[in-house]
Design a protein around this motif. Structure first.
Motif, mmCIF file in Angstrom:
data_model
loop_
_atom_site.group_PDB
_atom_site.id
_atom_site.type_symbol
_atom_site.label_atom_id
_atom_site.label_comp_id
_atom_site.label_asym_id
_atom_site.label_seq_id
_atom_site.Cartn_x
_atom_site.Cartn_y
_atom_site.Cartn_z
ATOM 1 N N ARG A 166 0.888 -1.051 -0.098
ATOM 2 C CA ARG A 166 -0.053 0.149 0.204
ATOM 3 C C ARG A 166 1.236 1.609 -0.029
ATOM 4 O O ARG A 166 1.457 1.508 1.390
ATOM 5 C CB ARG A 166 -0.933 0.252 0.984
ATOM 6 N N SER A 527 -6.879 -4.771 1.359
ATOM 7 C CA SER A 527 -7.909 -5.240 0.259
ATOM 8 C C SER A 527 -7.909 -4.064 -0.890
ATOM 9 O O SER A 527 -7.106 -2.581 -0.731
ATOM 10 C CB SER A 527 -9.430 -5.115 0.473
ATOM 11 N N ARG A 528 -8.248 -4.254 -2.149
ATOM 12 C CA ARG A 528 -7.737 -3.738 -2.643
ATOM 13 C C ARG A 528 -8.245 -2.444 -2.950
ATOM 14 O O ARG A 528 -8.297 -0.862 -3.348
ATOM 15 C CB ARG A 528 -7.788 -4.219 -4.347
ATOM 16 N N ALA A 533 -2.427 -3.643 -2.331
ATOM 17 C CA ALA A 533 -1.945 -4.772 -4.093
ATOM 18 C C ALA A 533 -1.758 -6.024 -3.491
ATOM 19 O O ALA A 533 -0.639 -5.997 -2.163
ATOM 20 C CB ALA A 533 -1.675 -3.554 -5.099
#
Length: 681
Positions: A166, A527-528, A533
């Motif tokens: 991130r 989470s995306r 990622a």
């Protein structure tokens, strides 16, 4: 394995104390060298001496603590309660009602008043409870199966630090310092701006010069011969992840007793799924442990809370605890400037919450207060030297202090379904603790936090003199709230109930955590949707953007300056040997505004917006003249333009007319232009 299990608490204690002593001593040394204008090379040589006093101090701590515990064994101990206390259901109902009330109405003053009365009532009822026994008798040594679960949690935490990416644009400042150490080992530490290349421009603000953790990253990367970004993103986060497990286990074994491992699993899950806001507790944990400001709330706050509890409870000698608290505070400041106030606030709350009305506790509390007053001197010293527009030490919002407080609450604990659970943990997590002494501590911590940090009448004081309005949310880091929520989630399986079969508890706990993770958070920290990622271990940057920055650094002629959109320019200062960036981030330009040459702030913001495609503030011909003046004045020799920029053709034609040529870009999102004709020889 058996010897490790038999001395598990000793292992945790030595691990945490060892980190605090070594890193704290190095922090004091590095802060002194930085404030006195020393260089990284000098600091590196002096750092070789740190292991000697650290070993001596740890030896003294071990011997003093052993003698104190030996003497303590000869004195009468507060008895263990014969059985686990049943949960306090009226208090739980009150906490749930108040959390739901605030979620539905948003009436903060009514909520805060009622919450203070609720916690104050229950705290006064148990203020005379026995002092907490910290000898490990409430938490038995772990079984082999429990150590296997702990190892599994360690794998999860390590995976989160290495495989979840991130990116944080703040690395332009933090890793930028480490890169400057790499590039200029003989120059004063943080003696100048490391990003823009403006002669005489100082570092961001004086208080940042005591934030020396990034200097350590630079020294380590230089010693190992790796990039500063690689050291910051791949080397330190796993170490901090393991240290988190030790610190969290210490606090949870003190609070939850035999349920500590369930609580640890709950804390890990909570920090993985709390992606509610940019600065939520989850986004300030595993996915951000490559920055010191994330290590502070994730590791140092729980550790300082343990030290404050141990100081007033008298488990170890007062000089030992005062030394550990002082070094812990120095390490906190080295990790983040927020440690200047978070360290003493955390220790103060933890110490006051452990107090009971007797002479011994009162003396220890006074000692804790004196320790907490020491950082005030450093804060006043740094504040006196702050520039007028100092971003972190002045007030930015004056319209409504109640609005500032509510905004900070939502920013820290989320404004969705997650927030009522945080509030319930603050108000009712204590109701499941195994004995009245521990309940008093969590009650006192929550009550004092409400009275001091969440008090709307004190918000102007905190914002004006301590945090600033825009950073008031960091006050909410002073309470180890994930541990309080873990007590709330694990409590039903242990408190006052022997009906659960031992083998059934793990399955039920798994269902509770799975249900919480699926239905409470709006988005997970990993989470995306949260900008994270999943990928193999690599630098925590957007690959296309970072590769574009590397291409520009390599292609920019000697003596030239880089102009690029923020998505690229933010990574320029993190690359060894980088040229100055005309505009790194809009946030930094705002902070440097009054210190730049006259009119330069507006020109840099204007050109940053222009190449980013956000705004063209002037007509085409005037903009070209404006652009040309900046190229001449600051030797802009490389420019990146967003391909989706609506003025791409105009900028490209202008640059070609000035002698720039287009080179291959590693990213399809940007076009790169280089001026080699006017390069320095």
């Amino acid at each position: 394995m058996k010897s490790f299990r038999k001395n598990f608490d000793g292992f945790l204690r030595w691990t945490c104390d060892g980190f605090v002593v070594v890193f704290g001593l190095w922090s004091v040394l590095s802060q002194a060298v930085a404030l006195l204008g020393g260089s990284p090379r000098l600091l590196g040589r002096l750092s070789l001496l740190v292991p000697l006093p650290a070993a001596a101090l740890l030896l003294w701590i071990g011997r003093s603590s052993s003698r104190a515990r030996a003497g303590e064994d000869l004195q009468p101990q507060p008895p263990l309660e014969p059985r686990l206390r049943p949960p306090h259901f009226p208090a739980l109902v009150g906490a749930a009602v108040l959390a739901a009330f605030y979620a539905l109405t948003g009436s903060y003053v009514v909520f805060w008043t009622a919450a203070c009365l609720l916690l104050g009532y229950y705290y006064l009822r148990c203020v005379r409870a026995p002092r907490i026994r910290l000898d490990g008798s409430a938490a038995p040594e772990p079984l082999a199966a429990e150590l296997a679960i702990l190892a599994l949690l360690a794998v999860v935490v390590l995976a989160a630090t290495l495989f979840v990416h991130r990116p944080q644009l703040d690395d332009s400042l933090y890793v930028g310092v480490a890169t400057d150490v790499w590039d200029h080992p003989g120059e004063p530490i943080m003696g100048r701006d490391t990003m823009h290349g403006v002669p005489g421009l100082p570092f961001v603000s004086p208080q940042h010069r005591v934030r020396t953790y990034d200097v350590l990253v630079g020294l380590v990367s230089r010693a190992l011969g790796i990039k500063p970004m690689a050291a910051a993103h791949l080397l330190f986060p796993p170490l901090f992840g393991l240290l988190f497990l030790a610190a969290a286990s210490r606090l949870l074994r003190l609070l939850l007793g035999r349920a500590w491992l369930f609580g640890l699993a709950a804390v890990v899950v909570l920090l993985l799924v709390d992606g509610e806001t940019v600065v939520s507790l989850g986004n300030s944990a595993f996915v951000a442990l490559f920055q010191g400001k994330a290590v502070l709330p994730t590791i140092m706050v729980p550790l300082l809370a343990v030290y404050g509890l141990e100081l007033v409870s008298g488990f170890r000698p007062a000089p030992v605890m005062i030394g550990l608290i002082g070094l812990g505070w120095a390490g906190s400041v080295s990790l983040s400037t927020n440690g200047i106030f978070l360290g003493p606030i955390t220790v103060g709350l933890a110490s006051a919450a452990a107090w009971r009305p007797d002479r011994r506790s009162t003396i220890r509390l006074l000692e804790a207060v004196l320790v907490c007053l020491l950082p005030v001197g450093l804060g006043l010293f740094l504040r006196r030297g702050s520039v007028p527009e100092a971003f972190y030490m002045t007030s930015a919002i004056r319209s409504s202090w109640l609005y500032v407080l509510k905004w900070s609450l939502n920013w820290s604990w989320g404004g969705s379904l997650f927030q009522p659970f945080w509030l319930m943990a603050l108000l009712g997590g204590w109701a499941f603790l195994p004995d009245s002494a521990r309940r008093r501590w969590m009650l006192g911590y929550s009550w004092l936090f409400l009275l001091l940090c969440m008090n709307p009448l004190l918000t102007p004081f905190w914002a004006r003199y301590v945090t600033s309005s825009i950073s008031l949310f960091r006050l909410f880091w002073a309470v180890p709230l994930p541990f309080f929520l873990a007590a709330l989630l694990t409590g039903p399986l242990f408190a006052g109930s022997r009906r659960w079969k031992p083998g059934l508890r793990p399955a039920l706990m798994g269902l509770v955590l799975l249900g919480f993770a699926l239905f409470v958070p709006e988005q997970w920290a990993i989470s995306r949707r949260n900008g994270a990622a999943l990928d193999w271990p690599r630098l925590k940057a957007v690959p296309n953007f970072y590769e574009t920055a590397e291409r520009m650094v390599a292609a920019t002629p000697r003596g030239g300056t880089v102009l690029a959109p923020e998505a690229v320019s933010a990574w320029i200062p993190t690359i060894p040997g980088h040229p100055p960036a005309y505009a790194v981030r809009r946030m930094f330009l705002d902070q440097f505004g009054l210190r730049l040459p006259p009119g330069e702030y507006i020109r840099r913001v204007t050109l940053l917006d222009y190449v980013s495609g956000d705004r063209r503030r002037l007509p085409k011909e005037e903009m070209n003249a404006y652009f040309g003046a900046a190229i001449d004045d600051w030797k802009i020799r490389s420019v990146a333009i967003l391909r989706s920029n609506r003025w791409l053709a105009d900028i490209e034609n202008f640059l070609r007319g000035r002698g720039f040529r287009r080179i291959e870009s590693p990213s399809r999102f940007f076009r790169i232009f280089i001026d080699e004709r006017n390069a320095e020889p």
